[in-house]
Design an enzyme around this catalytic site. Structure first.
Site, PDB file in Angstrom:
ATOM      1  N   ASP A 101       0.804  -1.218   0.000  1.00 45.63           N
ATOM      2  CA  ASP A 101       0.000   0.000   0.000  1.00 45.63           C
ATOM      3  C   ASP A 101       0.838   1.269   0.000  1.00 45.63           C
ATOM      4  OD1 ASP A 101      -2.592  -0.893  -0.010  1.00 45.63           O
ATOM      5  OD2 ASP A 101      -2.717  -1.099   2.160  1.00 45.63           O
TER       6      ASP A 101
HETATM    7  C1  GLC Z   1      -1.386  -3.799   5.511  1.00 43.05           C
HETATM    8  C2  GLC Z   1      -2.647  -3.837   4.700  1.00 43.05           C
HETATM    9  C3  GLC Z   1      -2.496  -4.701   3.476  1.00 43.05           C
HETATM   10  C4  GLC Z   1      -1.259  -4.330   2.737  1.00 43.05           C
HETATM   11  C5  GLC Z   1      -0.048  -4.360   3.629  1.00 43.05           C
HETATM   12  C6  GLC Z   1       1.204  -3.874   2.939  1.00 43.05           C
HETATM   13  O1  GLC Z   1      -1.193  -5.016   6.140  1.00 43.05           O
HETATM   14  O2  GLC Z   1      -3.726  -4.302   5.470  1.00 43.05           O
HETATM   15  O3  GLC Z   1      -3.605  -4.579   2.637  1.00 43.05           O
HETATM   16  O4  GLC Z   1      -1.114  -5.201   1.678  1.00 43.05           O
HETATM   17  O5  GLC Z   1      -0.260  -3.532   4.746  1.00 43.05           O
HETATM   18  O6  GLC Z   1       1.150  -2.530   2.663  1.00 43.05           O
HETATM   19  C1  GLC Z   2      -0.634   2.481   5.779  1.00 44.19           C
HETATM   20  C2  GLC Z   2       0.140   1.309   6.337  1.00 44.19           C
HETATM   21  C3  GLC Z   2      -0.122   0.055   5.551  1.00 44.19           C
HETATM   22  C4  GLC Z   2      -1.593  -0.146   5.391  1.00 44.19           C
HETATM   23  C5  GLC Z   2      -2.281   1.119   4.846  1.00 44.19           C
HETATM   24  C6  GLC Z   2      -3.770   0.963   4.716  1.00 44.19           C
HETATM   25  O1  GLC Z   2      -0.217   2.778   4.503  1.00 44.19           O
HETATM   26  O2  GLC Z   2       1.513   1.535   6.337  1.00 44.19           O
HETATM   27  O3  GLC Z   2       0.460  -1.037   6.200  1.00 44.19           O
HETATM   28  O4  GLC Z   2      -1.793  -1.187   4.497  1.00 44.19           O
HETATM   29  O5  GLC Z   2      -1.994   2.201   5.672  1.00 44.19           O
HETATM   30  O6  GLC Z   2      -4.411   1.199   5.904  1.00 44.19           O
END
Ligand code: GLC
Ligand code: GLC
Length: 811
Positions: free
Chosen positions: A483
């Site tokens: 993300d």
């Molecule tokens: C968080 C989110 C997931 C994402 C991951 C890496 O665990 O829930 O959707 O893939 O971060 O950014």
């Molecule tokens: C932030 C976090 C990631 C998560 C995203 C969505 O980017 O670092 O881990 O997946 O939020 O909530």
């Protein structure tokens, strides 16, 4: 250093001191009524939706930590204390918290008085039971006064902590006998109330928090408790609570039992009132009646234990290594179930008001959960598909109460659609239920725009094909699985979220991770097409997969490892050419899982690079070298300090991809080494460093660049649960459901002599014994099923309700 121990027979983790480095929590409830409970009885409960239907109040970000819960106070002469240690923090002669499957038992003793508190949500009931056993272990008679305390949340958890101009005027309660009813807003648009009861007559009560606590006091020393007498206060506005006062006299050795019920009730519109201003309590009476006696509670508790035993008995391994068996048989499966139930909504790191259900997250959760209750997995898959967009893309999140896609978070995470294919494939492999593909499912929740589930998968697949960039690799969109790798965001405004800010309409930024995923997941799509006799689609899909493989080999490999992406300007990300962020974990996992580079050494080299550059004593970090400054063209990943979160922490979610990849290349020693580095049961011994619960996975563990490497955060609600379960059970132990049966293909450390597994699969029980006489990692030379030698290691789906015996000789 440890703060407790595993009691595997009881399937409990036993915490032996309240001074855990962080509140260590558990979850109660399976479906509608859900609770979080810490080892201090802290936490809260809600009905279905942690934001909109919050029943009790909790204070995130508070000091002391863990404020708000189900508190009991014992007043014993001049002294008063709490058997859960918090909130009074009075020294206990004995303290123990047993977190079990769907229940928590906290016992505290002081001045010879012992209070055992059992908390659980009964199967199929909308309430929490607080069962107390108070024993006088001293040699003197005791005259005690017991106070209970819960604080009500005014339902909408966000409003509750922001909108005081309204809230402080709306609170309303009713008191009848030993029951305190919370009915804020029931007079207008709500058709629900909650209540807190106890099964004995009470000697006093309080419902107004500030009266009970006294001016400027906290939960640690309520005035009512200090005085030994309730005020019988009635809440009108301000902060409604429920507190009972009960006098208890105990001879030496004598014990008394009490049953408290914290319940939630909904009434039909025309049945809301008994008379003007008085709520209809019929349903509450019934619920209270069900748990009138301690024996009723016992029965319900046994029922809960049975419920969990049945679920967990679907997969059972005996390796002879406690730390493996307890993860696989108990805690990892339990976490998968909790994660499935709660998605990412409510934990001690997710406030329950922030996020809906993630499309990608929920699909992945299914991988670790589908064997437990396949029907619920089916329902979830169809719900997710119903939020899919017509072009095959997906809303990134949806709201559990409405099951609608969340416009605020939008779409354009271009990996999203592929996860739907993966979860559906896993579901079919587990169940053999191909009929799911015939279900008619809406797009964008609009029944006018409905098509078969197969069509949903087809569009998911082609969403990638229709969104390729200059190298023939998939456009990344807003982001892929990571993300925080935001290649089109270019955000300079600290007041906007990277997840939702405006993005450039990028037609260059490409993701090698989605490319690897496309090949990995696409293979399943092809198999599904073939099975359905859709030869043309299968062929076309295969063609696109081949092209994608070529694109990865031509443009997605960087010499020693797979590249991560191309940025907005067409420059490489995750390359030796970069100054920071030279190598990322995701593509090494997914490309090898997809089988890319298996025949020309690229796969092995990528995995060896993981070992060389990313592996640490606490697990494999996400990227190296960590980013030390904000790089606007890479986005949020570079916003985190080095060693945290996506910027080079150990993400427990994607370590399993490397474990699986290692199994694919046959290196069982390494796969297991990676598994054990992050397995909570192995980290238990360094709980002081790890800081969080030693029985469940965390999203991340601080990486080697962090100030305190090895310190974990974001426990419980993470895709780490599902993926670690898949990596261990399907790849290391190698018990892998397939379309036509159960494949047995272990990849274990060479020193393992064997193991046994009991696996329920499509209505038959498989008792599998794996022997490893030659000390190999991988390879099966003989399979005998019910006394008959088989020609392959794919065991048929017997589906006959019977037990079958499978002997597997590795070599
Ligand atoms: C968080 C989110 C997931 C994402 C991951 C890496 O665990 O829930 O959707 O893939 O971060 O950014
Ligand atoms: C932030 C976090 C990631 C998560 C995203 C969505 O980017 O670092 O881990 O997946 O939020 O909530």
């Amino acid at each position: 250093m440890k703060f407790g121990y595993f009691d595997d027979n009881k399937r409990e983790y036993v915490i032996t001191t309240p001074l855990t480095p962080f509140p260590w929590i558990n979850y109660l409830g399976m479906k509608d009524f859900l609770s979080l409970i810490s080892n201090h009885a802290g936490g809260y409960c809600f009905y279905k939706d942690a934001r909109l239907r919050r029943i009790t109040r909790f204070r995130y970000n508070n000091v002391p930590l863990d404020m708000g819960g189900r508190y009991f106070y014992i007043k014993d002469n001049e002294d008063f204390w709490s058997p859960s240690w918090m909130p009074t923090r009075k020294v206990l002669e004995f303290y123990e918290c047993r977190h079990g499957l769907g229940y928590t038992i906290i016992t505290g003793r002081r001045n010879g008085v012992e209070v055992e508190q059992t908390f659980f949500v009964p199967v199929d009931e909308n309430c929490e039971i607080h069962y107390l056993k108070i024993t006088n272990k001293s040699t003197q008679p005791k005259d005690l006064t017991l106070f209970s305390l819960i604080e009500f949340c005014l339902w909408n958890a966000l409003d509750d902590m922001t909108n005081f101009q309204r809230n402080l005027s709306t609170g309303e309660v009713e008191i009848e006998g030993s029951v305190i009813y919370h009915k804020t807003e029931y007079r207008e648009r709500r058709n629900h109330y909650s209540f807190y009861s106890v099964n004995v007559p009470i000697d006093g009560f309080d419902t107004d928090r500030d009266t009970f606590l006294g001016l400027y006091r906290g939960f640690d020393a309520p005035l009512a408790v200090e005085n030994g007498k309730s005020f019988n206060s009635e809440a009108h506005g301000w902060a409604p609570i429920a507190s009972h006062m009960i006098k208890i006299s105990l001879q030496p050795g004598e014990a008394k039992e009490l049953v408290f019920v914290l319940g939630y009730v909904e009434n039909d519109e025309d049945k809301k009132w008994l008379k003007k201003g008085v709520i209809n309590k019929e349903k509450a009476y019934k619920m209270i009646e069900k748990f009138k006696n301690p024996e009723d509670v016992q029965r319900s508790f046994e029922n809960l234990r049975l419920f969990w035993s049945n679920l967990l008995n679907k997969f059972n391994v005996l390796t002879g290594i406690d730390k493996v068996d307890r993860m696989v048989n108990i805690w990892n499966q339990y976490q998968c179930m909790v994660t499935f139930n709660l998605s990412r909504s409510a934990s001690y790191f997710e406030s329950g008001i922030g996020r809906g259900m993630g499309f990608r997250d929920s699909n992945q959760d299914i991988l670790g959960f589908v064997h437990q209750i396949p029907e619920r997995a089916r329902e979830r898959i169809l719900d997710l598909a119903a939020t899919q967009l017509e072009d095959g893309g997906a809303y990134h999140q949806y709201q559990p109460l409405t099951k609608r896609g969340n416009n605020e978070i939008g779409s354009n995470f271009n990996d999203d659609p592929l996860w739907l294919i993966l979860s559906t494939a896993h579901y079919i492999k587990e169940t053999g239920d191909w009929s799911i593909l015939d279900e008619i499912v809406p797009f964008e929740n609009d029944p006018q725009k409905a098509a078969s589930m197969f069509e949903h998968l087809r569009r998911a697949f082609y969403h990638v094909v229709n969104n390729l960039g200059p190298h023939g690799l998939p456009l990344i969109g807003r982001a892929d699985w990571n993300d925080c790798l935001n290649l089109n965001a270019f955000s300079t405004n600290p007041d906007e979220s990277f997840q939702t800010c405006d993005n450039k309409d990028g037609k260059t930024a490409e993701s090698v991770m989605i490319a690897g995923m496309f090949v990995y997941v696409g293979k399943e799509f092809v198999k599904i097409c073939e099975r359905l006799g859709k030869e043309d689609i299968a062929k076309d899909a295969q063609y696109h997969i081949e092209k994608m493989k070529e694109a990865i080999l031509n443009y997605g490999y960087d010499g020693e490892w797979f590249l991560r992406a191309y940025d907005y300007f067409g420059n490489k990300v995750g390359s030796k050419e970069n100054d920071e962020g030279k190598i990322f974990i995701e593509t090494q996992g997914f490309c090898v899982m997809a089988g890319i580079g298996l025949d020309d050494g690229k796969a092995i080299s990528a995995l060896d690079s993981v070992k060389k550059y990313l592996d640490t004593e606490h697990g494999i970090v996400l990227v190296q070298p960590a980013f030390t400054e904000y790089k606007i063209h890479l986005g949020e990943i570079t916003s985190y300090p080095p060693g945290y979160k996506e910027n080079a922490a150990v993400f427990c979610h994607n370590n399993p991809w490397i474990m699986i990849a290692e199994c694919i290349v046959g290196r069982g020693d390494r796969a297991f080494e990676y598994w054990s580095k992050i397995a909570p049961s192995y980290r238990e011994e360094i709980s002081d460093v790890h800081k969080l619960e030693p029985y469940v996975y965390c999203q991340m563990i601080a990486g080697k660049d962090a100030y305190k490497p090895g310190e974990a955060k974001n426990s419980w609600l993470t895709g780490s649960a599902a993926w670690n379960f898949v990596a261990m059970t399907q790849w290391i132990l190698g018990i892998r459901p397939d379309y036509d049966g159960l494949l047995i293909d272990p990849c274990v450390p060479r020193e393992w002599k064997g193991f046994t597994v009991k696996r329920v699969f499509r209505n038959a029980i498989y008792n599998i014994q794996v022997k490893n006489p030659d000390g190999v990692s991988k390879g099966v030379k003989k399979v005998v099923v019910d006394g008959k030698e088989m020609s392959s290691n794919l065991i048929p789906a017997f589906s006959d309700g019977k037990e079958h015996f499978v002997e597997v000789i590795m070599g």
